[in-house]
Each structure stands twice: as C-alpha cells, then as structure tokens.
Design a protein around this motif. Structure first.
Motif, PDB file in Angstrom:
ATOM      1  N   PHE A 157       0.812  -1.206   0.000  1.00  0.00           N
ATOM      2  CA  PHE A 157       0.000   0.000   0.000  1.00  0.00           C
ATOM      3  C   PHE A 157       0.854   1.268   0.000  1.00  0.00           C
ATOM      4  N   GLY A 158       2.157   1.116   0.186  1.00  0.00           N
ATOM      5  CA  GLY A 158       3.055   2.272   0.175  1.00  0.00           C
ATOM      6  C   GLY A 158       3.482   2.667   1.575  1.00  0.00           C
ATOM      7  N   ASP A 159       4.695   3.171   1.679  1.00  0.00           N
ATOM      8  CA  ASP A 159       5.247   3.536   2.990  1.00  0.00           C
ATOM      9  C   ASP A 159       4.501   4.681   3.644  1.00  0.00           C
ATOM     10  N   ASP A 160       3.918   5.565   2.826  1.00  0.00           N
ATOM     11  CA  ASP A 160       3.230   6.734   3.374  1.00  0.00           C
ATOM     12  C   ASP A 160       1.721   6.544   3.466  1.00  0.00           C
ATOM     13  N   PHE A 161       1.277   5.290   3.380  1.00  0.00           N
ATOM     14  CA  PHE A 161      -0.169   5.052   3.337  1.00  0.00           C
ATOM     15  C   PHE A 161      -0.849   5.414   4.654  1.00  0.00           C
ATOM     16  N   GLY A 162      -0.235   5.110   5.776  1.00  0.00           N
ATOM     17  CA  GLY A 162      -0.876   5.354   7.060  1.00  0.00           C
ATOM     18  C   GLY A 162      -1.507   4.081   7.603  1.00  0.00           C
ATOM     19  N   GLU A 163      -2.540   4.229   8.423  1.00  0.00           N
ATOM     20  CA  GLU A 163      -3.171   3.096   9.100  1.00  0.00           C
ATOM     21  C   GLU A 163      -3.986   2.251   8.117  1.00  0.00           C
ATOM     22  N   LEU A 164      -3.761   0.938   8.156  1.00  0.00           N
ATOM     23  CA  LEU A 164      -4.520   0.009   7.316  1.00  0.00           C
ATOM     24  C   LEU A 164      -5.253  -0.986   8.207  1.00  0.00           C
ATOM     25  N   ARG A 165      -6.574  -0.945   8.159  1.00  0.00           N
ATOM     26  CA  ARG A 165      -7.422  -1.881   8.908  1.00  0.00           C
ATOM     27  C   ARG A 165      -8.309  -2.624   7.904  1.00  0.00           C
ATOM     28  N   PRO A 166      -7.742  -3.607   7.199  1.00  0.00           N
ATOM     29  CA  PRO A 166      -8.487  -4.275   6.127  1.00  0.00           C
ATOM     30  C   PRO A 166      -9.622  -5.129   6.670  1.00  0.00           C
ATOM     31  N   GLN A 167     -10.785  -4.956   6.095  1.00  0.00           N
ATOM     32  CA  GLN A 167     -11.959  -5.736   6.493  1.00  0.00           C
ATOM     33  C   GLN A 167     -12.376  -6.624   5.325  1.00  0.00           C
ATOM     34  N   GLY A 168     -13.357  -6.185   4.543  1.00  0.00           N
ATOM     35  CA  GLY A 168     -13.824  -6.993   3.422  1.00  0.00           C
ATOM     36  C   GLY A 168     -12.939  -6.847   2.193  1.00  0.00           C
ATOM     37  N   VAL A 169     -12.836  -7.925   1.420  1.00  0.00           N
ATOM     38  CA  VAL A 169     -12.122  -7.888   0.145  1.00  0.00           C
ATOM     39  C   VAL A 169     -13.043  -8.446  -0.934  1.00  0.00           C
ATOM     40  N   ARG A 170     -12.838  -7.981  -2.152  1.00  0.00           N
ATOM     41  CA  ARG A 170     -13.661  -8.458  -3.256  1.00  0.00           C
ATOM     42  C   ARG A 170     -12.932  -8.218  -4.564  1.00  0.00           C
ATOM     43  N   GLY A 171     -13.202  -9.036  -5.545  1.00  0.00           N
ATOM     44  CA  GLY A 171     -12.589  -8.866  -6.853  1.00  0.00           C
ATOM     45  C   GLY A 171     -13.611  -8.992  -7.956  1.00  0.00           C
ATOM     46  N   THR A 186      -7.375  -9.662 -16.135  1.00  0.00           N
ATOM     47  CA  THR A 186      -7.076  -8.716 -15.063  1.00  0.00           C
ATOM     48  C   THR A 186      -8.170  -8.784 -13.995  1.00  0.00           C
ATOM     49  N   LEU A 187      -7.747  -8.956 -12.764  1.00  0.00           N
ATOM     50  CA  LEU A 187      -8.676  -9.004 -11.632  1.00  0.00           C
ATOM     51  C   LEU A 187      -8.572  -7.695 -10.868  1.00  0.00           C
ATOM     52  N   ARG A 188      -9.674  -6.964 -10.801  1.00  0.00           N
ATOM     53  CA  ARG A 188      -9.702  -5.727 -10.006  1.00  0.00           C
ATOM     54  C   ARG A 188     -10.076  -6.083  -8.571  1.00  0.00           C
ATOM     55  N   ILE A 189      -9.240  -5.672  -7.644  1.00  0.00           N
ATOM     56  CA  ILE A 189      -9.398  -6.039  -6.235  1.00  0.00           C
ATOM     57  C   ILE A 189      -9.793  -4.804  -5.428  1.00  0.00           C
ATOM     58  N   PHE A 190     -10.829  -4.959  -4.599  1.00  0.00           N
ATOM     59  CA  PHE A 190     -11.302  -3.880  -3.731  1.00  0.00           C
ATOM     60  C   PHE A 190     -11.053  -4.282  -2.276  1.00  0.00           C
ATOM     61  N   VAL A 191     -10.505  -3.348  -1.499  1.00  0.00           N
ATOM     62  CA  VAL A 191     -10.202  -3.599  -0.087  1.00  0.00           C
ATOM     63  C   VAL A 191     -10.831  -2.495   0.750  1.00  0.00           C
ATOM     64  N   THR A 192     -11.651  -2.856   1.737  1.00  0.00           N
ATOM     65  CA  THR A 192     -12.200  -1.848   2.638  1.00  0.00           C
ATOM     66  C   THR A 192     -11.227  -1.626   3.778  1.00  0.00           C
ATOM     67  N   ASN A 193     -10.883  -0.384   3.996  1.00  0.00           N
ATOM     68  CA  ASN A 193      -9.959  -0.002   5.054  1.00  0.00           C
ATOM     69  C   ASN A 193     -10.720   0.792   6.107  1.00  0.00           C
ATOM     70  N   ALA A 194     -10.959   0.192   7.278  1.00  0.00           N
ATOM     71  CA  ALA A 194     -11.753   0.827   8.332  1.00  0.00           C
ATOM     72  C   ALA A 194     -10.856   1.577   9.317  1.00  0.00           C
ATOM     73  N   ALA A 195      -9.906   2.351   8.788  1.00  0.00           N
ATOM     74  CA  ALA A 195      -9.037   3.155   9.642  1.00  0.00           C
ATOM     75  C   ALA A 195      -9.848   4.235  10.344  1.00  0.00           C
ATOM     76  N   GLY A 196      -9.415   4.591  11.553  1.00  0.00           N
ATOM     77  CA  GLY A 196     -10.155   5.573  12.337  1.00  0.00           C
ATOM     78  C   GLY A 196      -9.816   7.008  11.979  1.00  0.00           C
ATOM     79  N   LYS A 197     -10.460   7.933  12.692  1.00  0.00           N
ATOM     80  CA  LYS A 197     -10.205   9.371  12.582  1.00  0.00           C
ATOM     81  C   LYS A 197     -10.402   9.897  11.155  1.00  0.00           C
ATOM     82  N   GLY A 198     -11.434   9.391  10.499  1.00  0.00           N
ATOM     83  CA  GLY A 198     -11.759   9.888   9.165  1.00  0.00           C
ATOM     84  C   GLY A 198     -10.825   9.438   8.070  1.00  0.00           C
ATOM     85  N   ASN A 199     -10.024   8.413   8.331  1.00  0.00           N
ATOM     86  CA  ASN A 199      -9.072   7.935   7.330  1.00  0.00           C
ATOM     87  C   ASN A 199      -9.538   6.664   6.623  1.00  0.00           C
TER      88      ASN A 199
END
Length: 437
Positions: free
Chosen positions: A110-124, A133-146
């Motif tokens: 996700f990159g060094d400067d991405f910040g907090e990653l709280r992965p929940q659901g994934v889907r493609g 090509t498979l498009r992958i979606f990741v929900t990131n439930a990071a806090g504080k509006g992130n």
C-alpha cells in the motif's frame, strides 16, 4: 397516583413493541446444534489448515480461479471497544495467494506513506471477459476519518499488482466492513457504526435495533467526477453481496436483507434524469425481502458452484467473546450455512428448527461444534470443489477439498409421509415441502 392506571396500557404497548422487535432477530440462544454430518464437518484428510504462519487474525477471503484474496489484521484484539486501536498499533495486511500451487502468499503493498490500514472486506471482479485482469477492492476501516476503499489491478499471468485508485472517506465510505462491485467501476459498501464498535452509540444500536449503519454507492467511471452517495440504512451491516439484480446485506441484528436494483438503459438522457429522479443511473428499492438466520450472520459470498448465498455466522456470542479475550486460547464454534431459495420448501437441518417454518431456508455447509479444528469461522467461500474459510480467532486458511454436499432432493408426493417420519434422523439433509409439514 391519579396517572398510575393510565401507565398500564402504555407499558403494555412498550413491552409488546420490544417483544415484537426481538422476535425479528436471529434466535441464537434457542437455536439447535446441527448434527455433525461428516459431509459438512472437519474431516482429517479432507480438510486442512494452510499457512498459519502468514494468515493470522483474518477477516475475509474471496476466491477467483487459482487465487485467494485474504484480508488479515492480527492486531484487531488490541482495539479498545470505545476508542478503537491504540496509538502505534501495527497495520493489518492483504494477501494474494495461489492456493493451487501453495506458493508463498504475496502481500499487497500500500506504500510507505499510506498510514493506518485496517483491512476488512475484500472483493474482486474481472475487468474483461477473458479474465486477464482481476480488479481487487479492499475496505480499510481506519479511524479518525481515514477510512477508504483501495482499488488494485492484479494480472494473474504475470503476478503484477498495480495501484488503481483510492476512494477516500465520504458519504459512501464511513466505517466500511464490506464491499461488492457490480461492475469494474461501480461498487456498494456496507458501513457499521465504528467497526469494531468504536463508539457508545454502537451499544445502543445493538440493543435497540436502530439502523445506524449505512449502505453506500460509488461510481468512478469518470475518476475526475466520482458519484458518491448513501443509498440506505441498516442495523450493523457486516456483509454485502451482489448477484443478478439483487443486493444482499447481512445485518448482524436481523438476518439477510435482499434489495432489488434497477439500472436504467444507457440511452436515457441527462434531461430525462433531471425530470424524473426515478430514472437515475441507479435506483435503490428498500429491503423487499429478509431471510431470517438462526445465528448472527457475518461476511457473505455467492457460490457459483452451489448457486446460492453462503454466510458464516456466530452461533455463540459468549464463545466468540471468550475466544477473543481469553488468555487461555479458548475456542469458538465454527458454522456456515447455504441459503436455499426454492420456493415453498424448508430445510431439514436441525439448526433451523428454532426458526419459523417460512424462515427455514438454511442448510449447514460447515460445522465444528467445539472449534478445536478451526475456531470462530468468520468468512466462508465455496468454489472450485473446495470450502475456504478464515477466522479472527484462529490461524491459517481452512481448505476442505470437497464441498461434500449431497444432492438436494425434493420428495415425491407418495413418499412424503415416509420422508417426514425419518427427517429427524436424516443424514442427507433433504428438503421438505413446507405446506406438508
């Protein structure tokens, strides 16, 4: 005291309303344990747990061809029920794993400067008919509006992973737990009220059943002008799935809601859309149908192999809590069911006996009573002749190399009475006509 007698009718109405509200919920405490059918249980030599050193504290899994997409956050147990994660808590991770070759899982960067990653659901979703090509979606439930939904493109033939887009916190992305695409550029999200319970209001939601969670919709066909909106509300929407023209939402408080979607033709002009909002690019009808569950439903997946909706569920809240908090590594039961939608039929599965006849639509597809083999199943996928499962409480990916389900049989009319007589001892999980029971 003059107003005392007048309170009785009010108290009666209140008690009746509360009882009616709780009757709508999964029975849970009154549900029966399914018989340990070997076809749907952990069988040594048929089931095994893979890569426990990599996959720890995993939330969700989805399977596409030879590859599994797995989201994990082993640090989730460090979260505070009111404030979320402690400062400095390491981020979770998302992996792409060739389970056929059992090669080393590849962690998505996700990159060094991405910040907090709280992965929940994934889907493609494959972006073309050739499935290159498979498009992958990741929900990131990071806090504080992130919070965000992160989008990647994966090319199985080369193993290349490209960052495509980051969809930030907004109207459709609050505390995203699950995501489901209906095209390569259109997705629905399920948002809870501060998953995992970052707020006092979440307790009010759990007790009252008030719909504090939301369903969001995003269209990023034009990345410079992204459509984003909240299209519905739900009580604790943990899972979300799309099949045909139906959107399914798993409410941990009530069961599986089914929504009808209408996508107008592309030749509708902007003027027509402006004149009649019902002709908008996406029309969302409120829940037309609900499928009650005997347990608290978690992540959803649609099995093309079984042609049905599969949901893992928590059939013991106490077991889940003790497994989560206990320092003695206590186990929680694992359970998943298949939603059987065959009209006027009920499922002869002992676990559904706590439901009303009309709601007995669930067939057990995995069961580990003690959790000794695989504790606290959180997500289950049935594809390619296998069952795939992950857990927040246990390590590794559970894989059973046969779906093990006997053919669903509808009894002939002349044999119905004999079938009903033996249904309690039935080892094949037959279906029965509801009108004849």
């Amino acid at each position: 005291m003059i107003f005392g007698p007048a309170l009785y009718p009010m108290l009666w109405v209140l008690a009746k309303t509360l009882w009616s509200e709780y009757q709508k919920r999964p029975p849970l405490w009154f549900s029966y344990e399914p018989e340990p059918f070997p076809e749907v249980s952990y069988v040594p030599g048929v089931c095994d747990v893979y890569r426990p050193d990599v996959f720890t504290g995993c939330e969700d899994i989805k399977v596409y061809g030879d590859y599994a997409i797995v989201s994990c956050d082993p640090y989730k147990k460090q979260s505070n029920f009111l404030t979320g994660y402690k400062a400095g808590t390491p981020s979770g991770a998302v992996y792409i794993w060739n389970y056929v070759a059992d090669s080393e899982p590849v962690q998505i960067e996700f990159g060094d400067d991405f910040g907090e990653l709280r992965p929940q659901g994934v889907r493609g979703i494959f972006t073309n008919e050739h499935e290159t090509t498979l498009r992958i979606f990741v929900t990131n439930a990071a806090g504080k509006g992130n919070a965000s939904v992160e989008v990647f493109d994966f090319t199985p033939s080369t193993g290349k992973i490209d960052r495509f887009l980051s969809l930030p916190h907004g109207k459709a992305i609050l505390d995203p737990v699950s995501v489901v695409p209906i095209s390569a550029t259109q997705v629905f999200t399920a948002n809870t009220l501060g998953y995992p319970y970052r707020g006092v209001l979440s307790y009010l939601e759990a007790l009252s059943g008030m719909p504090f969670g939301t369903i969001g919709y995003l269209d990023f066909t034009n990345v410079s002008n992204i459509t984003e909106k909240s299209v519905g509300a739900s009580t604790t929407p943990i899972g979300i799935e799309y099949h045909g023209d139906k959107l399914y939402v798993a409410s941990a408080q009530y069961g599986i809601y089914s929504y009808q979607l209408y996508i107008p033709p592309d030749d509708i002009t902007d003027e027509q859309v402006a004149e009649n909002k019902s002709l908008g690019r996406m029309h969302f009808y409120p829940g037309e149908e609900i499928f009650r569950t005997p347990y608290l439903p978690l992540h959803l997946s649609y099995s093309t192999e079984l042609d049905g909706l599969v949901s893992a569920g928590a059939n013991s809240v106490l077991g889940q809590v003790l497994s989560w908090l206990s320092s003695k590594k206590r186990k929680a039961a694992s359970w998943a069911g298949l939603l059987v939608q065959l009209g006027d039929l009920v499922v002869a599965d002992s676990v559904t006996s706590a439901l009303k006849d009309k709601d007995r639509k669930w067939q057990t597809v995995f069961w580990d009573k003690t959790g000794d083999k695989f504790s606290g199943l959180n997500s289950l996928v049935v594809e390619n002749g296998r069952r795939f499962g992950v857990s927040l409480h246990d390590q590794g990916v559970l894989i059973c190399n046969t779906n093990g389900l006997e053919e669903v049989i509808v009894p002939e009319q002349e044999d119905l009475e004999q079938e009903i007589d033996k249904k309690n001892n039935d080892k094949l999980e037959h279906l029965y006509l509801k009108s004849e029971l």
